[in-house]
Design an enzyme around this catalytic site. Structure first.
Site, PDB file in Angstrom:
ATOM      1  N   ARG A 142       1.876  -4.719   6.208  1.00 20.98           N
ATOM      2  CA  ARG A 142       1.160  -3.693   5.546  1.00 20.98           C
ATOM      3  C   ARG A 142       2.078  -2.356   5.454  1.00 20.98           C
ATOM      4  O   ARG A 142       1.993  -1.730   6.470  1.00 20.98           O
ATOM      5  CB  ARG A 142      -0.166  -3.544   5.986  1.00 20.98           C
ATOM      6  CG  ARG A 142      -1.030  -2.428   5.072  1.00 20.98           C
ATOM      7  CD  ARG A 142      -2.278  -2.088   5.446  1.00 20.98           C
ATOM      8  NE  ARG A 142      -3.051  -1.193   4.322  1.00 20.98           N
ATOM      9  CZ  ARG A 142      -4.402  -1.285   4.059  1.00 20.98           C
ATOM     10  NH1 ARG A 142      -5.394  -2.172   4.667  1.00 20.98           N
ATOM     11  NH2 ARG A 142      -4.821  -0.462   3.078  1.00 20.98           N
ATOM     12  N   ASP A 201       0.768  -1.295   0.004  1.00 24.78           N
ATOM     13  CA  ASP A 201       0.087  -0.033   0.036  1.00 24.78           C
ATOM     14  C   ASP A 201       0.981   1.353  -0.039  1.00 24.78           C
ATOM     15  O   ASP A 201       1.817   1.199   0.321  1.00 24.78           O
ATOM     16  CB  ASP A 201      -1.042  -0.106   1.323  1.00 24.78           C
ATOM     17  CG  ASP A 201      -1.997   0.912   1.160  1.00 24.78           C
ATOM     18  OD1 ASP A 201      -2.363   1.376  -0.055  1.00 24.78           O
ATOM     19  OD2 ASP A 201      -2.760   1.306   2.047  1.00 24.78           O
ATOM     20  N   GLY A 202       0.253   2.268  -0.564  1.00 28.61           N
ATOM     21  CA  GLY A 202       1.029   3.611  -0.503  1.00 28.61           C
ATOM     22  C   GLY A 202       1.602   4.036  -1.927  1.00 28.61           C
ATOM     23  O   GLY A 202       2.117   4.781  -1.794  1.00 28.61           O
ATOM     24  N   ILE A 225      -6.603  -4.653   7.640  1.00 23.73           N
ATOM     25  CA  ILE A 225      -6.368  -5.470   6.696  1.00 23.73           C
ATOM     26  C   ILE A 225      -7.256  -5.526   5.551  1.00 23.73           C
ATOM     27  O   ILE A 225      -6.861  -6.339   4.528  1.00 23.73           O
ATOM     28  CB  ILE A 225      -6.341  -6.876   7.119  1.00 23.73           C
ATOM     29  CG1 ILE A 225      -7.288  -7.324   7.918  1.00 23.73           C
ATOM     30  CG2 ILE A 225      -4.991  -7.156   8.205  1.00 23.73           C
ATOM     31  CD1 ILE A 225      -7.532  -8.801   8.254  1.00 23.73           C
ATOM     32  N   HIS A 279       2.181   3.182  -9.213  1.00 25.32           N
ATOM     33  CA  HIS A 279       2.054   1.765  -9.378  1.00 25.32           C
ATOM     34  C   HIS A 279       3.305   1.067 -10.169  1.00 25.32           C
ATOM     35  O   HIS A 279       3.794   0.041  -9.833  1.00 25.32           O
ATOM     36  CB  HIS A 279       0.674   1.569  -9.964  1.00 25.32           C
ATOM     37  CG  HIS A 279      -0.531   2.020  -9.300  1.00 25.32           C
ATOM     38  ND1 HIS A 279      -0.713   1.570  -8.167  1.00 25.32           N
ATOM     39  CD2 HIS A 279      -1.581   2.608  -9.782  1.00 25.32           C
ATOM     40  CE1 HIS A 279      -1.971   2.138  -7.376  1.00 25.32           C
ATOM     41  NE2 HIS A 279      -2.314   2.781  -8.427  1.00 25.32           N
ATOM     42  N   ASN A 307     -11.059  -2.387  -5.275  1.00 29.80           N
ATOM     43  CA  ASN A 307     -10.293  -1.249  -6.088  1.00 29.80           C
ATOM     44  C   ASN A 307     -10.924  -1.256  -7.381  1.00 29.80           C
ATOM     45  O   ASN A 307     -10.653  -0.200  -8.159  1.00 29.80           O
ATOM     46  CB  ASN A 307      -9.095  -1.755  -6.346  1.00 29.80           C
ATOM     47  CG  ASN A 307      -8.000  -2.001  -5.002  1.00 29.80           C
ATOM     48  OD1 ASN A 307      -7.141  -2.749  -4.872  1.00 29.80           O
ATOM     49  ND2 ASN A 307      -8.348  -0.933  -4.186  1.00 29.80           N
ATOM     50  N   ARG A 345      -0.739   9.097 -10.149  1.00 34.10           N
ATOM     51  CA  ARG A 345      -0.811   7.694  -9.272  1.00 34.10           C
ATOM     52  C   ARG A 345      -0.281   6.605  -9.935  1.00 34.10           C
ATOM     53  O   ARG A 345       0.312   5.680  -9.295  1.00 34.10           O
ATOM     54  CB  ARG A 345      -2.394   7.589  -9.062  1.00 34.10           C
ATOM     55  CG  ARG A 345      -2.886   8.439  -7.929  1.00 34.10           C
ATOM     56  CD  ARG A 345      -4.414   8.047  -7.442  1.00 34.10           C
ATOM     57  NE  ARG A 345      -4.443   6.837  -7.274  1.00 34.10           N
ATOM     58  CZ  ARG A 345      -4.272   6.646  -5.658  1.00 34.10           C
ATOM     59  NH1 ARG A 345      -3.925   7.207  -4.956  1.00 34.10           N
ATOM     60  NH2 ARG A 345      -4.375   5.435  -5.290  1.00 34.10           N
ATOM     61  N   ARG A 401       0.178   7.578  -2.599  1.00 36.43           N
ATOM     62  CA  ARG A 401       0.662   8.786  -2.194  1.00 36.43           C
ATOM     63  C   ARG A 401       2.224   9.050  -2.459  1.00 36.43           C
ATOM     64  O   ARG A 401       2.698  10.032  -2.404  1.00 36.43           O
ATOM     65  CB  ARG A 401       0.453   8.496  -0.383  1.00 36.43           C
ATOM     66  CG  ARG A 401      -0.723   8.699   0.036  1.00 36.43           C
ATOM     67  CD  ARG A 401      -0.906   7.833   1.540  1.00 36.43           C
ATOM     68  NE  ARG A 401      -1.218   6.576   1.153  1.00 36.43           N
ATOM     69  CZ  ARG A 401      -1.336   5.598   2.061  1.00 36.43           C
ATOM     70  NH1 ARG A 401      -1.103   6.046   3.552  1.00 36.43           N
ATOM     71  NH2 ARG A 401      -1.757   4.354   2.056  1.00 36.43           N
ATOM     72  N   SER A 446      -7.700  -5.328  -5.017  1.00 31.30           N
ATOM     73  CA  SER A 446      -8.711  -5.855  -4.349  1.00 31.30           C
ATOM     74  C   SER A 446     -10.097  -5.658  -5.028  1.00 31.30           C
ATOM     75  O   SER A 446     -10.146  -4.834  -6.216  1.00 31.30           O
ATOM     76  CB  SER A 446      -9.112  -5.253  -2.896  1.00 31.30           C
ATOM     77  OG  SER A 446      -9.456  -4.018  -3.246  1.00 31.30           O
ATOM     78  N   THR A 447     -11.100  -6.573  -5.044  1.00 34.31           N
ATOM     79  CA  THR A 447     -12.326  -6.392  -5.783  1.00 34.31           C
ATOM     80  C   THR A 447     -12.803  -5.136  -5.583  1.00 34.31           C
ATOM     81  O   THR A 447     -13.405  -4.380  -6.511  1.00 34.31           O
ATOM     82  CB  THR A 447     -13.339  -7.395  -4.884  1.00 34.31           C
ATOM     83  OG1 THR A 447     -12.778  -8.666  -4.839  1.00 34.31           O
ATOM     84  CG2 THR A 447     -14.420  -7.603  -5.828  1.00 34.31           C
TER      85      THR A 447
END
Ligand code: IPE
Ligand code: IPE
Ligand code: MG
Length: 235
Positions: free
Chosen positions: A181, A16-17, A188, A33, A64, A29, A20, A61-62
């Protein structure tokens, strides 16, 4: 307690992150990635080199799918174009995917199947990529398969245990030992709910693209200081 340095069998990372990380640099963004993927390539190699057998990563994730189409498209394209970079000729890593296979583009599905097929005979390590994944969906979909098997007289309900239930999940893999994480969020977010039951958790502030191999060493040191009791009492 023995003083032996413990290497977790199954490490899971909620990476994650990325967003940011990009924002801090005034970038889009999507570039976060991209940077996150580069980190993943190096880090997964290193984690396996340290002796970890199974690495699960939360890649998409679903939930997302709620993001802007541009970002979702970028992530799908990234998978199609780059997923093969995770295969190293000499590394003996089996790559598997966990998640719903419906609702994703054909080219994404093809890329997933190709990578799974190419690496299916590798035995040393497993990289479990959670993609279009939700922990609750994993449990619900497993329950549907069990109901189906029950209807077809393939399963005796008296033999349904935590161990047999686990074999109905998207992939049958051992419990998570260490869950990391990045980015400082302490939740989570619907990740591997069944397998995280007794995971040791670590939430570094580092944004994922900045998470270096040395940061994983720190995670291992922290893991080694934890006292895992699994409900028992220390002798
Ligand atoms: C994690 O980074 C990667 C995915 C969820 C695909 P984010 O995109 O969630 O980054 P932040 O949380 O917005 O910084
Ligand atoms: C979890 O991160 C999903 C992935 C890392 C793929 P999110 O960034 O989507 O989670 P929330 O929205 O902060 O809980
Ligand atoms: Mg996030």
């Amino acid at each position: 307690m023995s003083d032996e340095y413990k290497i977790p069998n199954h490490v899971a990372i909620i990476l994650d992150g990325n967003g940011r990380w990009a924002k801090k640099r005034g970038l889009k963004r999507s570039l976060g990635h991209k940077a996150g993927f580069d980190t993943l390539k190096k880090l997964s190699d290193y984690i396996f080199k340290r002796g970890v057998k199974i690495l699960s990563i939360f890649a998409f994730s679903t939930e997302n799918f709620k993001r802007d189409k541009e970002e979702v498209d970028y992530l799908m394209n990234l998978l199609v174009k780059k997923i093969h970079d995770l295969i190293k000729e000499d590394s003996n890593v089996k790559i598997i995917f966990s998640g719903r296979k419906d609702n994703i583009r054909d080219d994404v599905l093809n890329a997933i199947e190709e990578v799974e097929e190419k690496t299916k005979n590798n035995t040393e390590h497993t990289l479990n990529v959670c993609f279009n994944y939700g922990g609750r969906a994993d449990i619900v979909d497993a329950t549907k398969k069990i109901a189906e098997d029950y209807k077809n007289n393939k399963i005796d309900i008296n033999n349904l245990t935590e161990e047999t239930f686990e074999t109905y999940l998207y992939n049958s893999i051992p419990d998570i030992d260490l869950l990391i994480r990045t980015s400082g969020e302490i939740r989570i977010s619907n990740f591997m709910l069944f397998q995280a039951a007794y995971a040791e958790m670590y939430f570094p502030e580092t944004l994922f693209p900045d998470f270096k191999n040395e940061d994983f060493d720190i995670a291992l040191d922290i893991y080694n200081k934890r006292d895992r009791r699994f409900g028992g009492v220390k002798k």
